[in-house]
Design a protein around this motif. Structure first.
Motif, PDB file in Angstrom:
ATOM      1  N   GLU A  12      23.380 -13.936 -27.772  1.00 49.64           N
ATOM      2  CA  GLU A  12      24.331 -15.031 -27.529  1.00 49.64           C
ATOM      3  C   GLU A  12      25.099 -15.393 -28.800  1.00 49.64           C
ATOM      4  OE1 GLU A  12      21.775 -17.997 -25.914  1.00 49.64           O
ATOM      5  OE2 GLU A  12      22.000 -17.239 -23.868  1.00 49.64           O
ATOM      6  N   LYS A  13      24.410 -15.327 -29.947  1.00 47.78           N
ATOM      7  CA  LYS A  13      25.093 -15.660 -31.199  1.00 47.78           C
ATOM      8  C   LYS A  13      26.194 -14.652 -31.506  1.00 47.78           C
ATOM      9  CE  LYS A  13      21.655 -18.244 -33.761  1.00 47.78           C
ATOM     10  NZ  LYS A  13      20.647 -18.238 -34.802  1.00 47.78           N
ATOM     11  N   ILE A  14      25.901 -13.359 -31.342  1.00 45.15           N
ATOM     12  CA  ILE A  14      26.895 -12.334 -31.684  1.00 45.15           C
ATOM     13  C   ILE A  14      28.038 -12.351 -30.673  1.00 45.15           C
ATOM     14  CG2 ILE A  14      27.293  -9.862 -31.920  1.00 45.15           C
ATOM     15  CD1 ILE A  14      24.535  -9.573 -33.069  1.00 45.15           C
ATOM     16  N   ALA A  15      27.713 -12.491 -29.381  1.00 50.33           N
ATOM     17  CA  ALA A  15      28.745 -12.455 -28.345  1.00 50.33           C
ATOM     18  C   ALA A  15      29.463 -13.797 -28.189  1.00 50.33           C
ATOM     19  CB  ALA A  15      28.118 -12.050 -27.019  1.00 50.33           C
ATOM     20  N   GLU A  16      29.000 -14.818 -28.915  1.00 42.93           N
ATOM     21  CA  GLU A  16      29.563 -16.176 -28.836  1.00 42.93           C
ATOM     22  C   GLU A  16      29.580 -16.688 -27.398  1.00 42.93           C
ATOM     23  OE1 GLU A  16      33.252 -15.894 -30.884  1.00 42.93           O
ATOM     24  OE2 GLU A  16      32.299 -15.803 -32.842  1.00 42.93           O
ATOM     25  N   ILE A  17      28.434 -16.614 -26.762  1.00 43.13           N
ATOM     26  CA  ILE A  17      28.295 -17.078 -25.374  1.00 43.13           C
ATOM     27  C   ILE A  17      27.858 -18.539 -25.390  1.00 43.13           C
ATOM     28  CG2 ILE A  17      26.964 -16.780 -23.243  1.00 43.13           C
ATOM     29  CD1 ILE A  17      26.747 -13.796 -23.985  1.00 43.13           C
ATOM     30  N   GLU A  18      28.530 -19.351 -24.573  1.00 46.39           N
ATOM     31  CA  GLU A  18      28.147 -20.761 -24.424  1.00 46.39           C
ATOM     32  C   GLU A  18      27.093 -20.874 -23.332  1.00 46.39           C
ATOM     33  OE1 GLU A  18      29.652 -23.747 -25.796  1.00 46.39           O
ATOM     34  OE2 GLU A  18      30.482 -22.377 -27.311  1.00 46.39           O
ATOM     35  N   VAL A  19      26.127 -21.734 -23.550  1.00 43.67           N
ATOM     36  CA  VAL A  19      25.072 -21.918 -22.548  1.00 43.67           C
ATOM     37  C   VAL A  19      25.237 -23.289 -21.901  1.00 43.67           C
ATOM     38  CG1 VAL A  19      22.582 -21.982 -22.179  1.00 43.67           C
ATOM     39  CG2 VAL A  19      23.537 -20.466 -23.888  1.00 43.67           C
ATOM     40  N   PRO A  20      25.219 -23.369 -20.545  1.00 42.29           N
ATOM     41  CA  PRO A  20      25.356 -24.677 -19.884  1.00 42.29           C
ATOM     42  C   PRO A  20      24.178 -25.599 -20.224  1.00 42.29           C
ATOM     43  CG  PRO A  20      25.502 -22.867 -18.302  1.00 42.29           C
ATOM     44  CD  PRO A  20      25.101 -22.271 -19.586  1.00 42.29           C
ATOM     45  N   GLU A  21      24.456 -26.914 -20.199  1.00 40.58           N
ATOM     46  CA  GLU A  21      23.440 -27.910 -20.571  1.00 40.58           C
ATOM     47  C   GLU A  21      22.181 -27.792 -19.717  1.00 40.58           C
ATOM     48  OE1 GLU A  21      23.344 -30.210 -23.082  1.00 40.58           O
ATOM     49  OE2 GLU A  21      25.120 -29.136 -23.805  1.00 40.58           O
ATOM     50  N   ARG A  22      22.374 -27.562 -18.424  1.00 41.40           N
ATOM     51  CA  ARG A  22      21.222 -27.478 -17.526  1.00 41.40           C
ATOM     52  C   ARG A  22      20.295 -26.331 -17.928  1.00 41.40           C
ATOM     53  NH1 ARG A  22      19.742 -29.213 -12.357  1.00 41.40           N
ATOM     54  NH2 ARG A  22      18.619 -27.679 -11.115  1.00 41.40           N
ATOM     55  N   ALA A  23      20.905 -25.206 -18.292  1.00 44.58           N
ATOM     56  CA  ALA A  23      20.098 -24.046 -18.693  1.00 44.58           C
ATOM     57  C   ALA A  23      19.322 -24.334 -19.984  1.00 44.58           C
ATOM     58  CB  ALA A  23      20.993 -22.831 -18.874  1.00 44.58           C
ATOM     59  N   LYS A  24      19.948 -25.109 -20.894  1.00 46.91           N
ATOM     60  CA  LYS A  24      19.269 -25.422 -22.157  1.00 46.91           C
ATOM     61  C   LYS A  24      17.972 -26.183 -21.890  1.00 46.91           C
ATOM     62  CE  LYS A  24      23.371 -25.741 -25.046  1.00 46.91           C
ATOM     63  NZ  LYS A  24      24.209 -26.587 -25.884  1.00 46.91           N
ATOM     64  N   VAL A  25      18.057 -27.178 -21.000  1.00 51.60           N
ATOM     65  CA  VAL A  25      16.876 -27.989 -20.698  1.00 51.60           C
ATOM     66  C   VAL A  25      15.822 -27.144 -19.981  1.00 51.60           C
ATOM     67  CG1 VAL A  25      16.068 -30.040 -19.479  1.00 51.60           C
ATOM     68  CG2 VAL A  25      18.273 -30.071 -20.606  1.00 51.60           C
ATOM     69  N   MET A  26      16.286 -26.304 -19.048  1.00 48.58           N
ATOM     70  CA  MET A  26      15.326 -25.485 -18.307  1.00 48.58           C
ATOM     71  C   MET A  26      14.641 -24.484 -19.220  1.00 48.58           C
ATOM     72  SD  MET A  26      17.560 -25.110 -14.884  1.00 48.58           S
ATOM     73  CE  MET A  26      16.611 -23.959 -13.972  1.00 48.58           C
TER      74      MET A  26
END
Lengths: 378, 175
Positions: free
Chosen positions: A85-99
């Motif tokens: 995710e860091k290299i591809a600069e992918i954003e993660v949705p808030e819900r996924a972060k908590v899960m």
């Protein structure tokens, strides 16, 4: 050491078949009942995961990683996903972060429950071996309901997580937590109140902070010395939600030997770790935000990565767990991936820690550091 | 961070460069720094890290094969009191490149150095225990993490590892 003493010395291979040897072979030199030399030999679990990662694409890679440590499968796969995710600069949705954070703490809880059983079984304390393993079944049921798999959950994927919580999986999760929290005080009485257990662990495998850091130890073996060293606070991953929770780093301070830890402190520390994990999950469950669980563009972005280097780190059950990833332009596979498992240091530490102790204490010292061979041999 | 017990990444970078001018630095953000170190200065830099940074822990050390006999070694150190991450990068070249051992300063690096030696063929000078760590004896000198090592079945003859026995026929007696 005078050569006369070594004349009677006996060489003993401990492992790799012996169950308490955790799949490693340690060559011990014994004089009578005492260990005078300890030579740990790694390599019996080597599956060349780093080379395999050079042949697998970025969604397959996480599946290899979780086989490094089945007990904390989510924690093991996460650094790879985070690095991608860091290299591809992918954003993660808030819900996924908590899960992800909930799953990470569940993974930690499961690993500790398993370790309790294993360590106590090694000491011959079978009641406390089987009690936590009953609770472990409930944790596994929660994993199964959510992901379809009991051990290798393969839950996170670049851009989010694979499965959403359902009413039933939430119920299983709460059931596992409630049951465990209910029984934890009973476990503590049983474990810490056992005079045999105390006699076998007190002042066994004593080391101080300075020694531990030189070996590269981290996680519970260091927090048991009383230092609040925890990546969840010190270097939190941006795609996890530890900032949403009010919690303190669990530490164990023993007034009898400040700045040092013995096997008993390390057991006490595991209780504190399990309590903290439960608390974090309990605080996060009501805070799960609404929204998507995965960024829809992530799948495309993770197919081919730009040139880059990333270093992702998480606090594993056993200590600092990291992955260093290097990719070339338009890469479909990693150019180089380096796994750093926490047990590298804990197995190496035996070399200095064990000599001078009795042979029977070797298992206590070894087990109290929570070794897992997959983490070192990879 | 003005507290004397903690170390700031850029302050430490300047301190190293002042003492060893051959070193260059790249900031990585968030109190992380990378120092590019010439191979012959690695012991000086690691000694400085040990002396100057409080509670520093050797986190990792590994090799990277850049092909055409070019290699890189990465050392990673972490200090939890300063929340400082240090990455040292050493460039090496040649068929059998060499590096000085640093495991007398940080014993935790001993096994990492053994692994670099067996996997990449980077000779670690003055290493106290240069045995193989993870590999079986048959793969001594094969350096499997080098890019030119192919992981297909044709390597079986070369390495001398016996191929797996064929599976018994379904339905037949399997002894």
């Amino acid at each position: 050491m005078s050569p006369d003493i070594l004349e009677d010395a006996m060489e003993l291979w401990f492992g790799p078949q012996h169950v308490s040897a955790h799949g490693w072979a340690t060559k011990l030199t014994l004089v009578g009942d005492y260990v005078v030399e300890c030579d740990p030999n790694a390599g019996y679990f080597h599956r060349s995961a780093e080379k395999v990662l050079e042949y697998k694409n970025f969604r397959q890679g996480a599946l290899i990683l979780e086989r490094m440590c089945m007990l904390e499968a989510f924690l093991a796969e996460y650094p790879y996903v985070a690095a991608v995710e860091k290299i591809a600069e992918i954003e993660v949705p808030e819900r996924a972060k908590v899960m992800r954070t909930i799953m990470m703490e569940m993974s930690r809880l499961h690993s500790i429950q398993f370790w309790w059983g294993q360590f106590n079984a090694e000491l011959g304390f079978f009641t406390m071996a089987l009690w936590p393993w009953v609770d472990r079944e409930y944790s596994l049921d929660a994993f199964e309901e959510l992901t379809g798999s009991r051990h290798t959950v393969s839950y996170s994927t670049p851009g989010g997580v694979k499965y959403d919580f359902t009413e039933k999986s939430m119920k299983q999760l709460n059931r596992a937590l409630d049951r465990f929290e209910d029984r934890l005080p009973k476990f503590r009485d049983m474990q810490m109140g056992s005079p045999t257990f105390r006699a076998r662990t007190e002042n066994i495998g004593l080391y101080d902070v300075k020694q531990g850091l030189k070996w590269g130890l981290s996680g519970p073996p260091m927090k048991a010395c009383g230092i609040p060293m925890d990546l969840r606070k010190d270097d939190p991953d941006p795609n996890l939600a530890y900032d949403m929770v009010d919690w303190e780093v669990p530490i164990t301070e023993n007034p009898e030997h400040p700045g040092q830890s013995d096997a008993l402190d390390r057991m006490e520390q595991r209780f504190a770790e399990a309590e903290t994990a439960c608390e974090i999950i309990k605080q996060l469950i009501p805070q799960i935000p609404e929204g998507p669980i995965i960024d829809p563009k992530a799948r495309g972005k993770a197919n081919r990565l730009p040139e880059g280097e990333a270093y992702a780190r998480v606090e594993g059950t056993r200590g600092i767990t990291t992955l260093w990833l290097k990719t070339q332009d338009k890469a479909q596979t990693a150019y180089r991936a380096k796994i750093r498992g926490p047990c590298i240091a804990s197995y190496y530490a035996l070399k200095d820690l064990v000599p001078g102790s009795k042979f029977a204490d070797f298992i206590v010292i070894f087990g109290s550091l929570d070794p897992y061979p997959g983490w070192w041999d990879r | 961070m003005s507290d004397s017990s903690t170390t700031n990444a850029s302050t430490f970078g300047r301190l190293v460069i002042n003492k060893i001018p051959e070193v260059t630095s790249n900031p990585l953000g968030d109190n992380r720094i990378e120092l590019v170190v010439p191979a012959n200065k690695i012991r000086d830099v690691v000694t400085l890290i040990d002396e100057e940074i409080q509670d520093v822990l050797p986190e990792s050390m590994f090799g990277v094969d850049l092909e055409n006999d070019q290699y890189e070694l990465i050392y990673i150190f972490w200090s939890y009191t300063s929340r400082l991450l240090l990455q040292l990068r050493v460039s090496l070249e040649g068929e059998k490149p060499e590096i000085e051992s640093t495991c007398d300063i940080f014993p935790g690096l001993e096994w990492h150095e053994r692994e670099v030696r067996e996997m990449f063929g980077i000779e670690v000078k003055n290493h106290p225990d240069p045995r193989l760590l993870l590999l079986p004896d048959e793969l001594d000198g094969a350096y499997p993490m080098r890019k030119r090592f192919q992981t297909d079945r044709s390597r079986l003859n070369e390495t001398g590892i016996t191929p797996p026995k064929p599976r018994p026929e379904p339905g037949g007696d399997s002894q």
